[in-house]
Design a protein around this motif. Structure first.
Motif, PDB file in Angstrom:
ATOM      1  N   UNK A  39       8.438  48.741  40.466  1.00  0.00           N
ATOM      2  CA  UNK A  39       9.377  49.614  39.772  1.00  0.00           C
ATOM      3  C   UNK A  39      10.708  49.685  40.526  1.00  0.00           C
ATOM      4  N   UNK A  40      10.653  49.518  41.824  1.00  0.00           N
ATOM      5  CA  UNK A  40      11.869  49.570  42.632  1.00  0.00           C
ATOM      6  C   UNK A  40      12.655  48.271  42.556  1.00  0.00           C
ATOM      7  N   UNK A  41      11.964  47.130  42.454  1.00  0.00           N
ATOM      8  CA  UNK A  41      12.638  45.840  42.588  1.00  0.00           C
ATOM      9  C   UNK A  41      12.688  45.013  41.315  1.00  0.00           C
ATOM     10  N   UNK A  42      11.886  45.356  40.304  1.00  0.00           N
ATOM     11  CA  UNK A  42      11.781  44.519  39.114  1.00  0.00           C
ATOM     12  C   UNK A  42      12.504  45.166  37.937  1.00  0.00           C
ATOM     13  N   UNK A  43      12.507  44.455  36.823  1.00  0.00           N
ATOM     14  CA  UNK A  43      13.106  44.962  35.585  1.00  0.00           C
ATOM     15  C   UNK A  43      12.284  46.121  35.057  1.00  0.00           C
ATOM     16  N   UNK A  44      12.942  47.089  34.478  1.00  0.00           N
ATOM     17  CA  UNK A  44      12.267  48.308  34.053  1.00  0.00           C
ATOM     18  C   UNK A  44      11.118  48.001  33.077  1.00  0.00           C
ATOM     19  N   UNK A  45       9.951  48.532  33.390  1.00  0.00           N
ATOM     20  CA  UNK A  45       8.790  48.374  32.520  1.00  0.00           C
ATOM     21  C   UNK A  45       7.989  47.108  32.747  1.00  0.00           C
ATOM     22  N   UNK A 104      18.981  38.213  29.962  1.00  0.00           N
ATOM     23  CA  UNK A 104      20.378  38.308  29.513  1.00  0.00           C
ATOM     24  C   UNK A 104      21.084  39.565  30.008  1.00  0.00           C
ATOM     25  N   UNK A 105      20.346  40.471  30.657  1.00  0.00           N
ATOM     26  CA  UNK A 105      20.961  41.721  31.091  1.00  0.00           C
ATOM     27  C   UNK A 105      22.046  41.461  32.134  1.00  0.00           C
ATOM     28  N   UNK A 106      23.089  42.259  32.052  1.00  0.00           N
ATOM     29  CA  UNK A 106      24.170  42.192  33.035  1.00  0.00           C
ATOM     30  C   UNK A 106      24.306  43.514  33.797  1.00  0.00           C
ATOM     31  N   UNK A 107      23.374  44.410  33.543  1.00  0.00           N
ATOM     32  CA  UNK A 107      23.238  45.598  34.382  1.00  0.00           C
ATOM     33  C   UNK A 107      21.748  45.755  34.686  1.00  0.00           C
ATOM     34  N   UNK A 108      21.422  46.672  35.577  1.00  0.00           N
ATOM     35  CA  UNK A 108      20.045  46.852  36.028  1.00  0.00           C
ATOM     36  C   UNK A 108      19.537  48.211  35.540  1.00  0.00           C
ATOM     37  N   UNK A 109      18.819  48.269  34.416  1.00  0.00           N
ATOM     38  CA  UNK A 109      18.314  49.550  33.921  1.00  0.00           C
ATOM     39  C   UNK A 109      17.250  50.128  34.853  1.00  0.00           C
ATOM     40  N   UNK A 110      17.348  51.412  35.112  1.00  0.00           N
ATOM     41  CA  UNK A 110      16.391  52.131  35.956  1.00  0.00           C
ATOM     42  C   UNK A 110      16.049  53.455  35.267  1.00  0.00           C
ATOM     43  N   UNK A 111      15.106  54.181  35.841  1.00  0.00           N
ATOM     44  CA  UNK A 111      14.817  55.507  35.286  1.00  0.00           C
ATOM     45  C   UNK A 111      14.277  56.434  36.354  1.00  0.00           C
ATOM     46  N   UNK A 137      27.074  44.556  44.901  1.00  0.00           N
ATOM     47  CA  UNK A 137      26.139  43.436  44.758  1.00  0.00           C
ATOM     48  C   UNK A 137      24.709  43.856  44.438  1.00  0.00           C
ATOM     49  N   UNK A 138      24.271  44.980  45.020  1.00  0.00           N
ATOM     50  CA  UNK A 138      22.882  45.401  44.808  1.00  0.00           C
ATOM     51  C   UNK A 138      22.625  45.901  43.396  1.00  0.00           C
ATOM     52  N   UNK A 139      23.680  46.095  42.611  1.00  0.00           N
ATOM     53  CA  UNK A 139      23.500  46.585  41.245  1.00  0.00           C
ATOM     54  C   UNK A 139      23.471  45.455  40.221  1.00  0.00           C
ATOM     55  N   UNK A 140      23.785  44.235  40.647  1.00  0.00           N
ATOM     56  CA  UNK A 140      23.816  43.103  39.730  1.00  0.00           C
ATOM     57  C   UNK A 140      22.411  42.525  39.603  1.00  0.00           C
ATOM     58  N   UNK A 141      21.916  42.273  38.380  1.00  0.00           N
ATOM     59  CA  UNK A 141      20.587  41.694  38.215  1.00  0.00           C
ATOM     60  C   UNK A 141      20.432  40.412  39.026  1.00  0.00           C
ATOM     61  N   UNK A 142      19.296  40.227  39.702  1.00  0.00           N
ATOM     62  CA  UNK A 142      19.101  39.034  40.533  1.00  0.00           C
ATOM     63  C   UNK A 142      19.052  37.758  39.703  1.00  0.00           C
ATOM     64  N   UNK A 143      19.388  36.657  40.331  1.00  0.00           N
ATOM     65  CA  UNK A 143      19.419  35.365  39.637  1.00  0.00           C
ATOM     66  C   UNK A 143      18.050  34.980  39.099  1.00  0.00           C
ATOM     67  N   UNK A 144      16.985  35.433  39.742  1.00  0.00           N
ATOM     68  CA  UNK A 144      15.626  35.085  39.306  1.00  0.00           C
ATOM     69  C   UNK A 144      15.303  35.602  37.913  1.00  0.00           C
ATOM     70  N   UNK A 145      16.044  36.612  37.436  1.00  0.00           N
ATOM     71  CA  UNK A 145      15.788  37.146  36.102  1.00  0.00           C
ATOM     72  C   UNK A 145      16.139  36.140  35.004  1.00  0.00           C
TER      73      UNK A 145
END
Length: 589
Positions: free
Chosen positions: A103-109, A570-577, A553-561
């Motif tokens: 939840x801390x490092x991956x895409x939400x959900x 395709x996300x260009x922001x990092x959704x969190x909750x 830099x830490x807010x930009x989705x990682x290249x691995x996505x």
């Protein structure tokens, strides 16, 4: 809303030791008495060994008896067990650590979505004997929120985790206390109250002016920061008539601004930041389940944040209680009955003090409603603007509808917003892909069943005192519920034949503000405020672009996505909750 002097972890361990040592002490005492009264004196080493061995033995007996009772109840209900996600470590402790790290490092959900693919739309996992259920099945969510509402509550675990932030407010109470809060607050969210747009106009125009100035200087705007200020000013004025004026502090600057402006501390910003940090502490606790106090062994993580929040609110509450004294004095003088009717210029706090003079109750309710009416709107506006930049064609179409309906300068009315169908569809599609509350939880009071996974199959068994977590985020993105294009942003799905094919026959596939008796009180307030702000935004600006270069830099989705299917690629922001959804660090326009 007081915080314990003893750190949660210390209290948790102390209570655990009491429960754990009781069997051993009892065993030792019984054997010692029997040994003392008999001719055969038992060695003390034997007594100590027996006492120690009694701990796992008693635990095993209790666990076995609990499972036996559940099995009997499950068979009596004609139900089957819910599929289990099994870990590798004893007690499946590895699953708990994995989920929290992901939840801390991956895409939400995504950490739990993979297991929905493997185990089905409803599954469970056992964490040290506890078996929380996870679901994205609309029929099960309907049962939890509506048809079995009386059997599902927030529960003591959530109330404990959120208590030092939300207290006994409407989000964190059950039973009669919840009914009390709901009955106090509901009248204030009537149409007459939420259709007065003067409040939105003042703060919205102030924000637009700041955005124009920023763009003219050649710098981008942090959309999330901007909307958080707008909604905070609107909410504080609406709720307790004392605007924090966070917009007067100006918008934040991007890190690549030259020169970068390091802003001084501001009370409004401190309040907003502290409130967000307090909510994050709740989210972390719920992810760790009943073991969360172990991660706060050396101190309560919400204490410092809530001290800032309370410092801001205390003078406002004191003033409101003084006004209550005057109100009661006038009532006694006139001899009339105390009225719960809402005056034209009355704030929510003015209304609440008619019912109680308990400062803690008032504070709890104000903070709970602020989440309902402020945080949800800030989240929706942030992602709506993000989608305006990501999808220029829908953005142009929305602007065309706005200009044709209200022109380029006139403020929209309540009726204007009701008549703009594409605007509502745009907001709904934003809430479908990025719901303000992506995850929520309830707890069963007694054993029950959830609908079968397949027609004609046996229902699923849910034991008593069992947590059920549901994700509207993941349900809203299911292709079998929304069609093969479920991951795509397309407001027309709320207007064309897809509406009648998918949503109309199954309305519980879209519940961005929950459903049933606990449906969000601030729903229409959020819809109106978000719609109003989008109208003013699109009246002023004709296009939007993301400036990812201005993000940390830490807010930009990682290249691995990029290699992962679905929206993640395709996300260009990092959704969190935390309690509500947000961008890890805002996307800038």
């Amino acid at each position: 809303m007081s915080s314990s002097v003893v750190p949660p972890g210390v209290a948790f361990v102390a209570n655990g030791l009491k429960a754990t040592l009781l069997p051993s002490i009892t065993t030792y005492g019984i054997l010692y008495v029997l040994s003392s009264t008999s001719n055969a004196q038992l060695p003390r080493t034997f007594l100590a060994t027996a006492a120690i061995c009694s701990i796992p033995l008693v635990s095993y007996i209790k666990r076995s008896w609990k499972l036996h009772q559940q099995q009997r109840e499950r068979e009596a209900l004609g139900a089957v067990s819910i599929p289990r996600w099994k870990g590798k470590w004893p007690g499946n402790f590895d699953l708990l650590l994995k989920i929290n790290e992901d939840f801390r490092t991956d895409y939400i959900g995504r950490p739990v979505r993979l297991y929905f693919d493997e185990l089905g739309n409803t599954w469970a996992m056992d964490i040290l004997g506890d078996g929380p259920v996870f679901t994205i099945e609309p029929e099960h969510i309907k049962q939890v929120l509506a048809t079995q509402f009386d059997n599902f509550e927030k529960g003591r675990e959530f109330r404990f985790a959120a208590g030092d932030v939300l207290g006994s407010g409407v989000f964190n109470s059950d039973g009669e206390m919840w009914k009390f809060h709901r009955s106090m607050t509901r009248p204030f969210f009537s149409r007459d109250r939420i259709s007065h747009f003067n409040l939105f106009e003042r703060h919205g125009d102030e924000l637009i002016k700041l955005m124009v100035q920023r763009f003219r200087s050649g710098l981008p705007v942090d959309a999330q920061d901007a909307y958080s200020r707008f909604t905070l000013d609107s909410a504080t004025e609406f709720l307790f008539g004392s605007c924090v004026h966070s917009l007067q502090s100006g918008l934040s600057y991007p890190i690549n601004a030259s020169p970068y402006t390091d802003r001084a501390s501001d009370p409004a910003e401190d309040f907003a930041r502290a409130f967000a940090e307090a909510q994050e502490s709740i989210a972390q606790r719920t992810r760790y389940g009943p073991l969360w106090p172990l991660w706060e062994m050396f101190g309560n993580k919400s204490t410092a944040s809530m001290e800032i929040v309370n410092k801001y609110l205390d003078p406002i509450l004191t003033s409101a209680l003084e006004n209550r004294k005057q109100f009661l004095a006038n009532v006694n003088t006139s001899g009339s009955e105390k009225s719960a009717e809402i005056d034209e210029d009355e704030t929510l706090l003015d209304h609440l003090v008619k019912f109680t003079d308990d400062k803690v109750v008032l504070k709890d309710e104000i903070l709970n409603i602020m989440i309902a009416g402020r945080d949800t709107t800030a989240s929706t506006l942030t992602f709506a603007t993000y989608l305006l930049a990501m999808y220029p064609e829908p953005a142009a179409r929305l602007r065309s509808e706005i200009l044709s309906k209200v022109g380029s300068t006139r403020c929209p009315t309540y009726d204007d917003i009701r008549e703009m169908k594409y605007l509502r569809a745009f907001v709904n599609e934003t809430l479908r892909l990025f719901p303000a509350v992506p995850f929520d939880t309830r707890r069963s009071k007694k054993g029950t069943t959830l609908a079968p996974a397949q027609p004609g199959g046996k229902p699923f068994y849910v034991p008593p005192e069992n947590e059920v977590t549901y994700s509207v985020l993941l349900m809203h993105r299911r292709t079998d519920l929304w069609g093969p294009d479920a991951m795509e942003f397309d407001p027309d799905r709320f207007l064309d034949e897809r509406l009648h094919k998918y949503l109309t026959p199954n309305p519980f596939i879209f519940v961005p503000f929950n459903a049933g008796p606990r449906i969000c009180l601030g729903q229409q307030f959020a819809y109106n405020e978000a719609s109003f702000m989008l109208v003013r935004l699109l009246q002023t600006f004709d296009r939007f672009e993301l400036d990812v270069s201005a993000q940390p830099p830490e807010s930009v989705p990682p290249a691995s996505w990029k290699n992962v299917p679905g929206r993640q690629s395709i996300e260009r922001c990092w959704p969190k909750s935390h309690l509500t959804m947000y961008a890890q660090v805002s996307s800038l326009l």
